[in-house]
Design an enzyme around this catalytic site. Structure first.
Site, PDB file in Angstrom:
ATOM      1  N   ARG A 113       0.748  -1.194   0.000  1.00 35.97           N
ATOM      2  CA  ARG A 113      -0.013   0.092  -0.083  1.00 35.97           C
ATOM      3  C   ARG A 113       0.825   1.337  -0.079  1.00 35.97           C
ATOM      4  O   ARG A 113       0.225   2.302  -0.032  1.00 35.97           O
ATOM      5  CB  ARG A 113      -0.932  -0.073   1.417  1.00 35.97           C
ATOM      6  N   ARG A 116     -21.622  -3.599   3.667  1.00 32.18           N
ATOM      7  CA  ARG A 116     -20.847  -4.941   3.901  1.00 32.18           C
ATOM      8  C   ARG A 116     -21.183  -5.848   5.224  1.00 32.18           C
ATOM      9  O   ARG A 116     -21.442  -5.172   6.233  1.00 32.18           O
ATOM     10  CB  ARG A 116     -19.450  -4.600   4.029  1.00 32.18           C
ATOM     11  N   ARG A 138     -17.763  -4.926  10.190  1.00 35.51           N
ATOM     12  CA  ARG A 138     -16.201  -4.310  10.584  1.00 35.51           C
ATOM     13  C   ARG A 138     -16.489  -3.130  11.361  1.00 35.51           C
ATOM     14  O   ARG A 138     -17.339  -2.147  10.999  1.00 35.51           O
ATOM     15  CB  ARG A 138     -15.514  -4.120   9.485  1.00 35.51           C
ATOM     16  N   ARG A 189     -10.398   6.592   4.793  1.00 34.07           N
ATOM     17  CA  ARG A 189      -9.747   5.380   3.943  1.00 34.07           C
ATOM     18  C   ARG A 189      -9.455   5.673   2.619  1.00 34.07           C
ATOM     19  O   ARG A 189      -8.358   5.360   2.112  1.00 34.07           O
ATOM     20  CB  ARG A 189     -10.574   4.039   4.302  1.00 34.07           C
TER      21      ARG A 189
HETATM   22  P1  AP5 Z   1     -14.952  -6.532  -0.649  1.00 33.83           P
HETATM   23  O1  AP5 Z   1     -14.678  -7.418  -1.495  1.00 33.83           O
HETATM   24  O2  AP5 Z   1     -14.890  -6.907   0.924  1.00 33.83           O
HETATM   25  O3  AP5 Z   1     -13.798  -5.171  -0.741  1.00 33.83           O
HETATM   26  P2  AP5 Z   1     -12.382  -5.064  -0.480  1.00 33.83           P
HETATM   27  O4  AP5 Z   1     -11.780  -4.362  -1.663  1.00 33.83           O
HETATM   28  O5  AP5 Z   1     -11.688  -6.441   0.037  1.00 33.83           O
HETATM   29  O6  AP5 Z   1     -12.548  -4.144   0.781  1.00 33.83           O
HETATM   30  P3  AP5 Z   1     -11.561  -3.625   2.200  1.00 33.83           P
HETATM   31  O7  AP5 Z   1     -12.530  -2.725   2.845  1.00 33.83           O
HETATM   32  O8  AP5 Z   1     -11.595  -5.251   2.806  1.00 33.83           O
HETATM   33  O9  AP5 Z   1     -10.370  -3.203   1.585  1.00 33.83           O
HETATM   34  P4  AP5 Z   1      -9.479  -2.221   2.507  1.00 33.83           P
HETATM   35  O10 AP5 Z   1      -8.358  -2.159   1.560  1.00 33.83           O
HETATM   36  O11 AP5 Z   1     -10.199  -1.033   2.996  1.00 33.83           O
HETATM   37  O12 AP5 Z   1      -9.446  -3.048   3.831  1.00 33.83           O
HETATM   38  P5  AP5 Z   1      -8.221  -3.755   4.487  1.00 33.83           P
HETATM   39  O13 AP5 Z   1      -8.926  -5.154   5.152  1.00 33.83           O
HETATM   40  O14 AP5 Z   1      -7.241  -4.306   3.539  1.00 33.83           O
HETATM   41  O15 AP5 Z   1     -16.262  -5.808  -1.090  1.00 33.83           O
HETATM   42  C1  AP5 Z   1     -16.983  -4.763  -0.249  1.00 33.83           C
HETATM   43  C2  AP5 Z   1     -18.085  -4.877  -0.346  1.00 33.83           C
HETATM   44  O16 AP5 Z   1     -18.815  -4.667  -1.583  1.00 33.83           O
HETATM   45  C3  AP5 Z   1     -18.843  -6.269   0.146  1.00 33.83           C
HETATM   46  O17 AP5 Z   1     -20.119  -5.902   0.874  1.00 33.83           O
HETATM   47  C4  AP5 Z   1     -18.879  -6.893  -1.070  1.00 33.83           C
HETATM   48  O18 AP5 Z   1     -20.191  -7.942  -1.065  1.00 33.83           O
HETATM   49  C5  AP5 Z   1     -19.469  -5.737  -2.104  1.00 33.83           C
HETATM   50  N1  AP5 Z   1     -19.001  -5.858  -3.480  1.00 33.83           N
HETATM   51  C6  AP5 Z   1     -17.878  -6.525  -3.892  1.00 33.83           C
HETATM   52  N2  AP5 Z   1     -17.864  -6.626  -5.121  1.00 33.83           N
HETATM   53  C7  AP5 Z   1     -18.958  -6.114  -5.840  1.00 33.83           C
HETATM   54  C8  AP5 Z   1     -19.457  -5.637  -6.902  1.00 33.83           C
HETATM   55  N3  AP5 Z   1     -18.778  -6.064  -8.306  1.00 33.83           N
HETATM   56  N4  AP5 Z   1     -20.755  -5.010  -7.124  1.00 33.83           N
HETATM   57  C9  AP5 Z   1     -21.361  -4.685  -5.953  1.00 33.83           C
HETATM   58  N5  AP5 Z   1     -20.743  -5.046  -4.810  1.00 33.83           N
HETATM   59  C10 AP5 Z   1     -19.624  -5.670  -4.620  1.00 33.83           C
HETATM   60  O19 AP5 Z   1      -7.581  -2.842   5.625  1.00 33.83           O
HETATM   61  C11 AP5 Z   1      -8.205  -2.447   6.640  1.00 33.83           C
HETATM   62  C12 AP5 Z   1      -7.001  -1.363   7.183  1.00 33.83           C
HETATM   63  O20 AP5 Z   1      -6.003  -2.252   7.714  1.00 33.83           O
HETATM   64  C13 AP5 Z   1      -6.747  -0.196   6.397  1.00 33.83           C
HETATM   65  O21 AP5 Z   1      -7.396   1.003   6.643  1.00 33.83           O
HETATM   66  C14 AP5 Z   1      -5.356  -0.039   7.304  1.00 33.83           C
HETATM   67  O22 AP5 Z   1      -5.597   0.537   8.535  1.00 33.83           O
HETATM   68  C15 AP5 Z   1      -4.788  -1.576   7.801  1.00 33.83           C
HETATM   69  N6  AP5 Z   1      -4.131  -2.102   6.592  1.00 33.83           N
HETATM   70  C16 AP5 Z   1      -4.260  -3.160   5.969  1.00 33.83           C
HETATM   71  N7  AP5 Z   1      -3.210  -3.370   4.901  1.00 33.83           N
HETATM   72  C17 AP5 Z   1      -2.640  -2.554   5.137  1.00 33.83           C
HETATM   73  C18 AP5 Z   1      -0.952  -2.453   4.716  1.00 33.83           C
HETATM   74  N8  AP5 Z   1      -0.727  -3.166   3.573  1.00 33.83           N
HETATM   75  N9  AP5 Z   1      -0.268  -1.284   4.937  1.00 33.83           N
HETATM   76  C19 AP5 Z   1      -0.743  -0.410   6.241  1.00 33.83           C
HETATM   77  N10 AP5 Z   1      -1.867  -0.653   6.790  1.00 33.83           N
HETATM   78  C20 AP5 Z   1      -2.735  -1.848   6.252  1.00 33.83           C
END
Ligand code: AP5
Length: 208
Positions: free
Chosen positions: A89, A123, A155, A166
């Site tokens: 990221r 979600r 979440r 975000r």
């Molecule tokens: P979903 O598939 O859950 O989306 P996603 O892209 O996986 O979304 P996330 O919120 O998990 O991504 P994120 O990057 O913010 O979170 P992360 O956990 O990595 O889909 C979302 C919704 O839409 C669902 O309800 C689904 O059913 C629906 N949907 C999906 N496809 C669809 C479609 N085509 N049409 C309609 N609906 C659809 O990170 C969380 C936190 O962790 C960050 O904010 C940060 O604080 C930390 N973090 C994580 N990784 C790092 C890193 N590498 N570096 C620093 N901090 C980090």
């Protein structure tokens, strides 16, 4: 070892598509978000450090993330490559990753900001098996979750104010990575503003 990266803004559908790509390629999903949430739940030192950043919608420090990744890549199932979800990221994360594995494809799921808020705020997931649903776009089947023991879970960071942070964080710190990977010739963008099956079809076609 060669691996792929699922790239895109929060709520773009990375986790949803990861399940399908794993089913088709056998590559295990390595989600830094899932690893951090597990650490927060378990109250580990990493979890205690990460919690505040996650609640504010900010990035967890690179050193913490890279420690998690290095440890995860020692597991047996990671030896033939993995699918990173939500990592890297930042440019320093991408540079560190390039030292430890070869990335063959960066699959970017593009979704406009105005769609992101409705996706994230609707979600819902199954706490028992981890399947991700959406109140309107991908509802839990009438017969229930296929795991047979549906536990509704939302979440802590899935609310409108955190989503906006975000998204800003994504545009400022993560989106610039697209240029970095485009210059390497491994960046493939797919229109994620379509139904889940259509997006999956395009992503799998890139990997075929
Ligand atoms: P979903 O598939 O859950 O989306 P996603 O892209 O996986 O979304 P996330 O919120 O998990 O991504 P994120 O990057 O913010 O979170 P992360 O956990 O990595 O889909 C979302 C919704 O839409 C669902 O309800 C689904 O059913 C629906 N949907 C999906 N496809 C669809 C479609 N085509 N049409 C309609 N609906 C659809 O990170 C969380 C936190 O962790 C960050 O904010 C940060 O604080 C930390 N973090 C994580 N990784 C790092 C890193 N590498 N570096 C620093 N901090 C980090």
């Amino acid at each position: 070892m060669s691996s792929i990266v699922l790239f895109g803004p929060p709520g773009a559908g990375k986790g949803t598509q990861a399940a399908r790509i794993t089913e088709s390629t056998g590559l295990p999903q390595v989600s830094t978000g899932d690893m951090l949430r597990a650490a927060v739940k378990a109250g580990t030192p990493v979890g205690l450090e990460a919690k505040g950043f996650m609640e504010r919608g900010e990035l967890v420090p690179d050193a913490v993330i890279l420690g998690l990744i290095e440890e995860r890549l020692t597991h047996d199932d990671a030896q033939n490559g993995v699918m990173f979800d939500g990592f890297p990221r930042t440019v320093p994360q991408a540079e560190a990753l390039a030292q430890i594995t070869t990335i063959t494809h960066v699959l970017a799921i593009e979704v406009p900001d105005e769609r992101i808020v409705e996706r994230i705020c609707g979600r819902l997931s199954c706490g028992n098996c981890g399947t991700v649903y959406h109140d309107a776009f991908n509802p839990v089947p009438v017969a229930g979750c296929p795991c047979g023991a549906f536990e509704p879970k939302r979440r802590a960071d899935d609310n409108e104010s955190t989503v906006n942070n975000r998204l800003s964080t994504y545009h400022e710190q993560t989106a610039p990575l697209a240029t970095w990977y485009r210059d390497l010739g491994i960046f493939h963008a797919v229109n994620g503003d379509r139904d889940i099956d259509a997006v999956a079809e395009d992503l799998l076609a890139v990997l075929a």
